[in-house]
Design an enzyme around this catalytic site. Structure first.
Site, PDB file in Angstrom:
ATOM      1  CE  LYS A   1      -2.031  -1.940   3.805  1.00  0.00           C
ATOM      2  NZ  LYS A   1      -3.075  -2.084   4.501  1.00  0.00           N
ATOM      3  CB  CYS A   2       4.198   1.552  -0.530  1.00  0.00           C
ATOM      4  SG  CYS A   2       5.288   2.574  -0.477  1.00  0.00           S
ATOM      5  N   GLY A   3       3.108   4.391  -2.350  1.00  0.00           N
ATOM      6  CA  GLY A   3       3.290   4.918  -3.542  1.00  0.00           C
ATOM      7  C   GLY A   3       3.362   4.402  -4.469  1.00  0.00           C
TER       8      GLY A   3
ATOM      9  CB  THR B   1       2.729  -0.541  -4.090  1.00  0.00           C
ATOM     10  OG1 THR B   1       2.905  -0.604  -3.395  1.00  0.00           O
ATOM     11  CG2 THR B   1       1.974  -1.647  -4.233  1.00  0.00           C
TER      12      THR B   1
END
Length: 160
Positions: A35-37, A39
């Site tokens: 759930k990371c930028g 990803t």
């Protein structure tokens, strides 16, 4: 001399696995988060893996929840997410810590071999370490480094 092959890690089902199983391969070790930028880098990582896996190149993904809790609590949710959204087929292991008191010894070693610009600590998800066939860390890449930018370095190691 110590190498990445001297470490054990946990598989997604909690079993101990030796990185010696990957001896002789060129490796890209990545701390990941679902759930990371960054990803969407899973897509580029998977492309690299597909392109070079027949030449003994393997990506090892280590989910990490240390940066703003950007990983699922259940490892199966992580696996399902990576496979359904990005078609990930490279090995993903159990969640680990890459910094701090509970830091996995593999990451202590990786950071000792190739420190960051201002500190050895991992600053964010998708920090990447390129490892040669002898288990030596040859390069560290920032989270912002797109997988496609690593291609030339991978090819150099695969020619050796």
């Amino acid at each position: 001399m110590q190498t990445v092959y001297d470490f054990n890690v946990k598989t997604i089902d909690g079993k101990e696995a030796s990185l010696r199983n990957f001896e002789g391969n060129t490796l890209l070790i990545v701390n990941t988060a679902s759930k990371c930028g960054f990803t969407p880098q899973f897509e580029g990582l998977q492309k690299l893996y597909e392109e070079y896996k027949e030449r003994d190149f393997i990506i090892l993904g280590f989910p990490c929840d240390q940066f703003k809790n950007q990983e699922f609590s259940d490892i199966q949710d992580t696996i399902d997410f990576c496979q359904s959204n990005y078609g990930v087929t490279f090995p993903i292991f159990a969640k680990i810590d890459v910094n701090g008191d509970n830091e996995h010894p593999l990451y202590t070693y990786l950071k000792k071999q190739k420190g960051g610009i201002l500190s050895k600590n991992i600053k964010w998800n998708f920090t990447k370490f390129l490892v040669d066939r002898n288990g030596q860390v040859v390069e560290r890449y920032a989270p912002t480094t797109r997988p496609s930018k690593i291609r030339k370095d991978i090819e150099k190691l695969l020619r050796k």
